[in-house]
Design a protein around this motif. Sequence first.
Motif, mmCIF file in Angstrom:
data_model
loop_
_atom_site.group_PDB
_atom_site.id
_atom_site.type_symbol
_atom_site.label_atom_id
_atom_site.label_comp_id
_atom_site.label_asym_id
_atom_site.label_seq_id
_atom_site.Cartn_x
_atom_site.Cartn_y
_atom_site.Cartn_z
ATOM 1 N N TYR A 1 4.145 6.699 -5.407
ATOM 2 C CA TYR A 1 4.049 6.556 -3.952
ATOM 3 C C TYR A 1 2.833 5.696 -3.634
ATOM 4 C CZ TYR A 1 3.734 8.154 0.961
ATOM 5 O OH TYR A 1 3.684 8.225 2.329
ATOM 6 N N LEU A 2 3.083 4.480 -3.147
ATOM 7 C CA LEU A 2 2.011 3.546 -2.828
ATOM 8 C C LEU A 2 1.898 3.379 -1.318
ATOM 9 C CD1 LEU A 2 2.765 0.765 -5.482
ATOM 10 C CD2 LEU A 2 1.230 2.731 -5.711
ATOM 11 N N GLN B 1 -0.354 -3.539 -6.091
ATOM 12 C CA GLN B 1 -1.764 -3.164 -6.033
ATOM 13 C C GLN B 1 -2.653 -4.369 -5.719
ATOM 14 O OE1 GLN B 1 -2.479 -0.889 -9.701
ATOM 15 N NE2 GLN B 1 -2.274 0.979 -8.489
ATOM 16 N N ARG B 2 -2.313 -5.519 -6.275
ATOM 17 C CA ARG B 2 -3.100 -6.723 -5.981
ATOM 18 C C ARG B 2 -2.939 -7.144 -4.521
ATOM 19 N NH1 ARG B 2 -2.053 -11.412 -10.155
ATOM 20 N NH2 ARG B 2 -3.855 -12.280 -9.060
ATOM 21 N N ALA B 3 -1.808 -6.757 -3.903
ATOM 22 C CA ALA B 3 -1.583 -7.076 -2.497
ATOM 23 C C ALA B 3 -2.216 -6.047 -1.565
ATOM 24 C CB ALA B 3 -0.088 -7.179 -2.220
ATOM 25 N N GLY B 4 -2.852 -5.010 -2.118
ATOM 26 C CA GLY B 4 -3.578 -4.063 -1.290
ATOM 27 C C GLY B 4 -3.005 -2.665 -1.211
ATOM 28 N N PHE B 5 -1.910 -2.387 -1.936
ATOM 29 C CA PHE B 5 -1.363 -1.028 -1.955
ATOM 30 C C PHE B 5 -2.224 -0.136 -2.855
ATOM 31 C CE2 PHE B 5 2.368 -3.264 -0.450
ATOM 32 C CZ PHE B 5 3.011 -2.345 0.363
ATOM 33 N N HIS B 6 -2.299 1.152 -2.506
ATOM 34 C CA HIS B 6 -3.023 2.131 -3.306
ATOM 35 C C HIS B 6 -2.096 3.294 -3.638
ATOM 36 C CE1 HIS B 6 -6.915 0.176 -2.563
ATOM 37 N NE2 HIS B 6 -6.481 0.000 -1.315
ATOM 38 N N GLU B 7 -2.138 3.732 -4.887
ATOM 39 C CA GLU B 7 -1.289 4.857 -5.278
ATOM 40 C C GLU B 7 -1.854 6.157 -4.707
ATOM 41 O OE1 GLU B 7 1.018 5.626 -9.233
ATOM 42 O OE2 GLU B 7 -0.956 6.585 -9.426
ATOM 43 N N ILE B 8 -0.975 6.913 -4.029
ATOM 44 C CA ILE B 8 -1.365 8.174 -3.419
ATOM 45 C C ILE B 8 -0.922 9.364 -4.254
ATOM 46 C CG2 ILE B 8 -1.108 9.655 -1.393
ATOM 47 C CD1 ILE B 8 -2.737 7.129 -0.891
ATOM 48 N N ASP B 9 0.288 9.285 -4.820
ATOM 49 C CA ASP B 9 0.845 10.442 -5.513
ATOM 50 C C ASP B 9 2.003 10.015 -6.387
ATOM 51 O OD1 ASP B 9 1.361 13.148 -6.206
ATOM 52 O OD2 ASP B 9 0.866 13.802 -4.169
#
Length: 288
Positions: free
Chosen positions: A162-163, A271-279
Amino acid sequence: MATMTVDYEASMMVRPYAPQDRERVLELIAGDRLPGRPAVTAAMLGHALEGCCLGDPAAGGLEGLRTDVAVDGTGEVVGVSCWAVREQDGEGLLLWLHCVEDDQRIAGVLVGHILEQAGRRTVQAFETPTAIGFAGLPVRNRRGSAVALEAAGFSRRDGWSYLHHRLGTLRARPYEVIDITECAAPYGWYVRLWEKDGTPFGKAVVSRPVEGTAVLEWITLAPESDGTGHVLLEQCLAHLADRDVRELVVLLDIPADIPGHSWGPARDLHQRAGFHEIDHLYTYTRRP
């Protein structure tokens, strides 16, 4: 209908959901809300109680649908679960479950009650999306429920990463290179993107935003060999931000056994585009 008192938690009982439980159940659901998800409304809860799925206003294929609440010794509702039997194959479905601070004991009471009602049949947990959430249990944020399922004999299956991205950090685009049309499956937007000179560079499907949050269902970008794919994705996200999408979520497939797995380019791109893993969201199965 008779209530059930659990031996190892004698002060707790499980009873059928009643209309007066609605506000408390909404509080429990809100406590498990992940970043990037809209608040669950009374109307959404009503659809979930009827067995409806995300994007599908009609319930179907379920029998014996019921919602129960766990009540402590003071009469406070401390947990809620919804389950049914799938008509197609007779398997049990734990559709959704929420409880106070994701207490393992409360989750265990509700899971045990469902298994008692299910009898000798296979039970699938969190296998399908509902009107109040995605398929899959967020195992990091709801560790107690995950432990309760595994203690009851459930096995983890493949799931999703989940990003989440807050689009407010992106700069507005200086020129219009986007075309958005409505699409029905999934219900939302079909997005086409072009360079300034008219060269197409991408297509995407985004769920219709709710309270400024949306889901990136899928995206395809023009081939690139210089490692700048994330820049194209950022341009897509910036145009969505221009249209008042404040937060975006994407789900990427992951296997149940993460160690040794190569995530591949998709996760790196996001992730390089700015998404962060939440779960991590996982479904579960228990066979009799």
